[in-house]
Design a protein around this motif. Structure first.
Motif, PDB file in Angstrom:
ATOM      1  N   THR A  22      13.315   6.409  -0.754  1.00  0.00           N
ATOM      2  CA  THR A  22      12.016   7.068  -0.595  1.00  0.00           C
ATOM      3  C   THR A  22      10.899   6.237  -1.219  1.00  0.00           C
ATOM      4  OG1 THR A  22      13.014   9.276  -0.591  1.00  0.00           O
ATOM      5  CG2 THR A  22      10.682   9.144  -1.153  1.00  0.00           C
ATOM      6  N   ASN A  23      11.119   5.744  -2.436  1.00  0.00           N
ATOM      7  CA  ASN A  23      10.116   4.895  -3.091  1.00  0.00           C
ATOM      8  C   ASN A  23       9.748   3.703  -2.224  1.00  0.00           C
ATOM      9  OD1 ASN A  23       9.873   6.417  -5.445  1.00  0.00           O
ATOM     10  ND2 ASN A  23      11.463   5.298  -6.525  1.00  0.00           N
ATOM     11  N   ASN A  24      10.751   3.091  -1.623  1.00  0.00           N
ATOM     12  CA  ASN A  24      10.505   1.876  -0.859  1.00  0.00           C
ATOM     13  C   ASN A  24       9.892   2.150   0.507  1.00  0.00           C
ATOM     14  OD1 ASN A  24      11.682  -0.707  -2.291  1.00  0.00           O
ATOM     15  ND2 ASN A  24      13.034   0.974  -2.818  1.00  0.00           N
ATOM     16  N   ILE A  25      10.272   3.247   1.139  1.00  0.00           N
ATOM     17  CA  ILE A  25       9.635   3.618   2.397  1.00  0.00           C
ATOM     18  C   ILE A  25       8.160   3.929   2.161  1.00  0.00           C
ATOM     19  CG2 ILE A  25       9.480   5.459   4.116  1.00  0.00           C
ATOM     20  CD1 ILE A  25      11.587   3.498   4.848  1.00  0.00           C
ATOM     21  N   ILE A  26       7.870   4.639   1.068  1.00  0.00           N
ATOM     22  CA  ILE A  26       6.476   4.916   0.713  1.00  0.00           C
ATOM     23  C   ILE A  26       5.721   3.601   0.513  1.00  0.00           C
ATOM     24  CG2 ILE A  26       4.973   5.814  -1.116  1.00  0.00           C
ATOM     25  CD1 ILE A  26       6.939   8.102  -1.472  1.00  0.00           C
ATOM     26  N   GLY A  27       6.351   2.656  -0.179  1.00  0.00           N
ATOM     27  CA  GLY A  27       5.710   1.359  -0.382  1.00  0.00           C
ATOM     28  C   GLY A  27       5.401   0.660   0.926  1.00  0.00           C
ATOM     29  N   LEU A  28       6.335   0.707   1.874  1.00  0.00           N
ATOM     30  CA  LEU A  28       6.114   0.088   3.183  1.00  0.00           C
ATOM     31  C   LEU A  28       4.955   0.747   3.924  1.00  0.00           C
ATOM     32  CD1 LEU A  28       9.743  -0.464   4.559  1.00  0.00           C
ATOM     33  CD2 LEU A  28       8.021  -2.231   4.161  1.00  0.00           C
ATOM     34  N   ILE A  29       4.923   2.086   3.887  1.00  0.00           N
ATOM     35  CA  ILE A  29       3.867   2.812   4.604  1.00  0.00           C
ATOM     36  C   ILE A  29       2.492   2.479   4.033  1.00  0.00           C
ATOM     37  CG2 ILE A  29       2.879   5.102   5.034  1.00  0.00           C
ATOM     38  CD1 ILE A  29       5.743   6.164   5.236  1.00  0.00           C
ATOM     39  N   PHE A  30       2.381   2.525   2.706  1.00  0.00           N
ATOM     40  CA  PHE A  30       1.074   2.298   2.103  1.00  0.00           C
ATOM     41  C   PHE A  30       0.649   0.841   2.176  1.00  0.00           C
ATOM     42  CE2 PHE A  30       1.707   6.521   0.458  1.00  0.00           C
ATOM     43  CZ  PHE A  30       0.419   7.039   0.476  1.00  0.00           C
ATOM     44  N   ALA A  31       1.605  -0.068   2.221  1.00  0.00           N
ATOM     45  CA  ALA A  31       1.250  -1.481   2.327  1.00  0.00           C
ATOM     46  C   ALA A  31       0.768  -1.837   3.730  1.00  0.00           C
ATOM     47  CB  ALA A  31       2.455  -2.345   1.961  1.00  0.00           C
ATOM     48  N   SER A  32       1.155  -1.035   4.719  1.00  0.00           N
ATOM     49  CA  SER A  32       0.838  -1.397   6.099  1.00  0.00           C
ATOM     50  C   SER A  32      -0.203  -0.496   6.751  1.00  0.00           C
ATOM     51  CB  SER A  32       2.109  -1.335   6.957  1.00  0.00           C
ATOM     52  OG  SER A  32       2.621  -0.012   7.012  1.00  0.00           O
ATOM     53  N   TYR A  33      -0.214   0.771   6.386  1.00  0.00           N
ATOM     54  CA  TYR A  33      -1.010   1.756   7.124  1.00  0.00           C
ATOM     55  C   TYR A  33      -2.515   1.563   6.940  1.00  0.00           C
ATOM     56  CZ  TYR A  33      -3.270   6.377   7.499  1.00  0.00           C
ATOM     57  OH  TYR A  33      -4.132   7.401   7.754  1.00  0.00           O
ATOM     58  N   GLU A  34      -3.019   1.737   5.719  1.00  0.00           N
ATOM     59  CA  GLU A  34      -4.460   1.671   5.482  1.00  0.00           C
ATOM     60  C   GLU A  34      -5.015   0.266   5.737  1.00  0.00           C
ATOM     61  OE1 GLU A  34      -6.743   3.790   4.851  1.00  0.00           O
ATOM     62  OE2 GLU A  34      -5.815   5.620   4.115  1.00  0.00           O
ATOM     63  N   THR A  35      -4.285  -0.747   5.281  1.00  0.00           N
ATOM     64  CA  THR A  35      -4.791  -2.113   5.419  1.00  0.00           C
ATOM     65  C   THR A  35      -4.886  -2.525   6.884  1.00  0.00           C
ATOM     66  OG1 THR A  35      -2.525  -2.914   5.092  1.00  0.00           O
ATOM     67  CG2 THR A  35      -3.959  -2.876   3.172  1.00  0.00           C
ATOM     68  N   THR A  36      -3.848  -2.214   7.673  1.00  0.00           N
ATOM     69  CA  THR A  36      -3.856  -2.615   9.075  1.00  0.00           C
ATOM     70  C   THR A  36      -4.891  -1.837   9.876  1.00  0.00           C
ATOM     71  OG1 THR A  36      -1.482  -3.071   8.892  1.00  0.00           O
ATOM     72  CG2 THR A  36      -2.413  -3.025  11.095  1.00  0.00           C
ATOM     73  N   SER A  37      -5.008  -0.540   9.615  1.00  0.00           N
ATOM     74  CA  SER A  37      -6.002   0.248  10.350  1.00  0.00           C
ATOM     75  C   SER A  37      -7.415  -0.217  10.020  1.00  0.00           C
ATOM     76  CB  SER A  37      -5.845   1.744  10.038  1.00  0.00           C
ATOM     77  OG  SER A  37      -6.065   2.021   8.674  1.00  0.00           O
ATOM     78  N   THR A  38      -7.645  -0.613   8.771  1.00  0.00           N
ATOM     79  CA  THR A  38      -8.955  -1.152   8.394  1.00  0.00           C
ATOM     80  C   THR A  38      -9.226  -2.455   9.136  1.00  0.00           C
ATOM     81  OG1 THR A  38      -8.838  -0.140   6.196  1.00  0.00           O
ATOM     82  CG2 THR A  38     -10.354  -1.980   6.463  1.00  0.00           C
ATOM     83  N   ALA A  39      -8.227  -3.320   9.201  1.00  0.00           N
ATOM     84  CA  ALA A  39      -8.392  -4.591   9.909  1.00  0.00           C
ATOM     85  C   ALA A  39      -8.689  -4.362  11.383  1.00  0.00           C
ATOM     86  CB  ALA A  39      -7.135  -5.446   9.737  1.00  0.00           C
ATOM     87  N   VAL A  40      -7.913  -3.492  12.026  1.00  0.00           N
ATOM     88  CA  VAL A  40      -8.125  -3.178  13.441  1.00  0.00           C
ATOM     89  C   VAL A  40      -9.549  -2.664  13.671  1.00  0.00           C
ATOM     90  CG1 VAL A  40      -7.525  -1.541  15.271  1.00  0.00           C
ATOM     91  CG2 VAL A  40      -5.713  -2.727  14.029  1.00  0.00           C
ATOM     92  N   SER A  41      -9.978  -1.746  12.829  1.00  0.00           N
ATOM     93  CA  SER A  41     -11.297  -1.130  12.995  1.00  0.00           C
ATOM     94  C   SER A  41     -12.414  -2.154  12.931  1.00  0.00           C
ATOM     95  CB  SER A  41     -11.512  -0.054  11.911  1.00  0.00           C
ATOM     96  OG  SER A  41     -10.580   0.993  12.036  1.00  0.00           O
TER      97      SER A  41
END
Length: 471
Positions: free
Chosen positions: A272-291
């Motif tokens: 769970t800790n590591n899945i959370i890390g993957l989500i937070f490392a990819s979700y906000e940063t990538t969506s910001t870049a796309v935008s």
């Protein structure tokens, strides 16, 4: 006697602080701000770019001292500062996250563990799940989901708010690829909880009702509970049908087959800790870049036209219904230059924190053991010493050899360079292809304000007018 006693106390205190200061050596110049909150409020109000620029000019171009998140912190500046951090991982420095991040993301029993201990599973496993060869199989999934996203949220609208819809796309994709979760209700509930976490990730660690920190902790509890349910159900599937589970394509199922040095499966909490890390490392940063890629395409017609020309050629080479391939992605060279220039202008992440493992010297300053350090994109990306005419959007600066080493660092560097950089490249380019080949973009409000904190946030959601291309 009273006067003598007072003099003795004053002299003793003076000597104490003099000796203490000497024992620390020549620490970098700067300010610690207010007790507990330090300079965190100024950091938020000014934004990281302006905050860092002002202090570089006031104190030192090499390094300066501040206090953020209740921690003494030194910002190492310029390409030499970046190089120093990247070259000294696990030697002089180790990864560190603010308490607000750790308490929001991880189970309580892991909060005091080092960042490397908590994320060790990811770094053992990351070579397999995020290397380019492994990611090739995810391109058709990314393309199919991007098409569905465009049809449902873009096709029938004259104006689209890019920021929120991009966040929805990147989060839906993360749930699908990382966890195999596609149920709309589950994804929506997870997204709602994660919004709470984001509010408190980088905040002053004061746990009182109504504070961002308090909201972040509560959001983290809800996210972990949801993930534990998913993992428990997936573990049951594995027991009932081990062969099928072993060949599921999502990261979670494959991660659950990883064993420790004793041959035992890793615990649900560690996963769970590591899945959370993957989500937070990819979700906000990538969506910001796309935008913000779409922001610049909507503002700069000459840049858009070049991207459209490149992407149209790829689209015309495909048969009806055929998804993108790895070979198609490699042809998107100018488009990737546009993405790179966007990441220089508006980086999707601030930088990275480290903790000093021992006293060390940098640029003539002493950094004491236990102090925190910050390397950040904001000391180089807009500096005219490293980028000619830095306020001009010019994708061609990434042609050939590109920027000098350690001046352009949106993904970090060294042994801890962002392991998801190739995943981000694929996700951004696939999404870009599906938007540009279908729509012409025009910014609705050229004067829209952008707030800068750890991530850039467009205050109106980046509304753009979309016009379908004539067939």
């Amino acid at each position: 006697m009273n006067i003598l006693a007072i003099l003795v106390i004053v002299v003793s205190l003076f000597l104490f602080f003099f000796i203490l200061r000497r024992s620390k050596g020549n620490v970098p110049p700067g300010s610690s701000g207010w007790p507990v909150i330090g300079e965190s409020i100024k950091f938020v109000l000014l934004g990281p770019q302006k905050f860092i620029k002002e202090r570089k000019e006031k104190y030192s171009q090499d390094a300066f001292r501040t206090s953020l998140f209740g921690q003494k912190m030194v910002v190492l500046c310029g390409p030499l500062g970046n190089k120093f951090v990247f070259a000294n991982e696990s030697k002089l420095l180790t990864s560190w996250w603010p308490l607000s991040v750790r308490k929001a993301l991880f189970f309580p029993e892991f909060v005091e563990s080092s960042t490397d201990e908590v994320s060790s599973l990811v770094y053992r496993f990351i070579r397999d799940i995020l290397r380019p060869e492994a990611l090739k199989q995810y391109i058709p999934v990314m393309d199919s989901m991007a098409r569905e996203h465009v049809n449902s949220l873009w096709a029938d609208n004259e104006i689209v708010k890019v920021f929120p819809v991009s966040k929805k796309y990147t989060f839906d994709l993360a749930c699908r690829l990382f966890m195999g979760v596609v149920d709309v209700e589950n994804v929506t509930r997870l997204a709602k909880h994660i919004t709470l976490v984001n509010a408190g990730l980088f905040s002053v660690p004061i746990d009182l009702p109504g504070t961002a920190y308090n909201r972040g902790i509560k959001g983290g509890q809800l996210v972990r509970a949801e993930l534990m349910k998913i993992i428990t159900e997936r573990r049951k599937e594995m027991v009932e049908n081990k062969f099928e589970a072993a060949y599921r394509s999502d990261f979670l199922s494959r991660m659950m087959l990883v064993t420790d040095e004793n041959g035992k499966f890793v615990s649900e909490k560690q996963i769970t800790n590591n899945i959370i890390g993957l989500i937070f490392a990819s979700y906000e940063t990538t969506s910001t870049a796309v935008s913000f890629v779409l922001k610049y395409l909507s503002e700069l017609p000459h840049i858009y036209d070049e991207v459209y020309k490149e992407q149209s050629a790829i689209a015309k080479s495909k048969s009806e219904g055929e998804t993108l391939t790895w070979e198609d992605i490699q042809k998107m060279k100018y488009s990737w230059n546009v993405v790179c220039e966007t990441l220089r202008f508006i980086p999707p992440a601030l930088g990275g924190f480290r903790e000093a493992l021992t006293d060390f010297t940098y640029a003539g300053f002493t950094i004491p053991k236990g102090w925190k350090t910050l390397w950040t994109v904001h000391t180089t990306h807009k500096d005219p010493k490293y980028f000619i005419d830095p306020e001009t959007f010019d994708p061609l600066r990434f042609e050939g050899k590109g920027p000098a080493p350690t001046t352009y660092v949106p993904f970090g560097g060294g042994s801890r360079m962002c392991p998801g950089r190739e995943y981000a490249r694929l996700e951004i380019l696939v999404f870009l292809h599906n938007i540009v080949t279908k729509f012409k973009l025009e910014k609705v409000n050229p004067q829209e304000k952008i707030e800068f904190y750890f991530l850039a946030v467009p205050m109106e959601g980046l509304p753009v007018r979309v016009t379908r291309h004539k067939m």
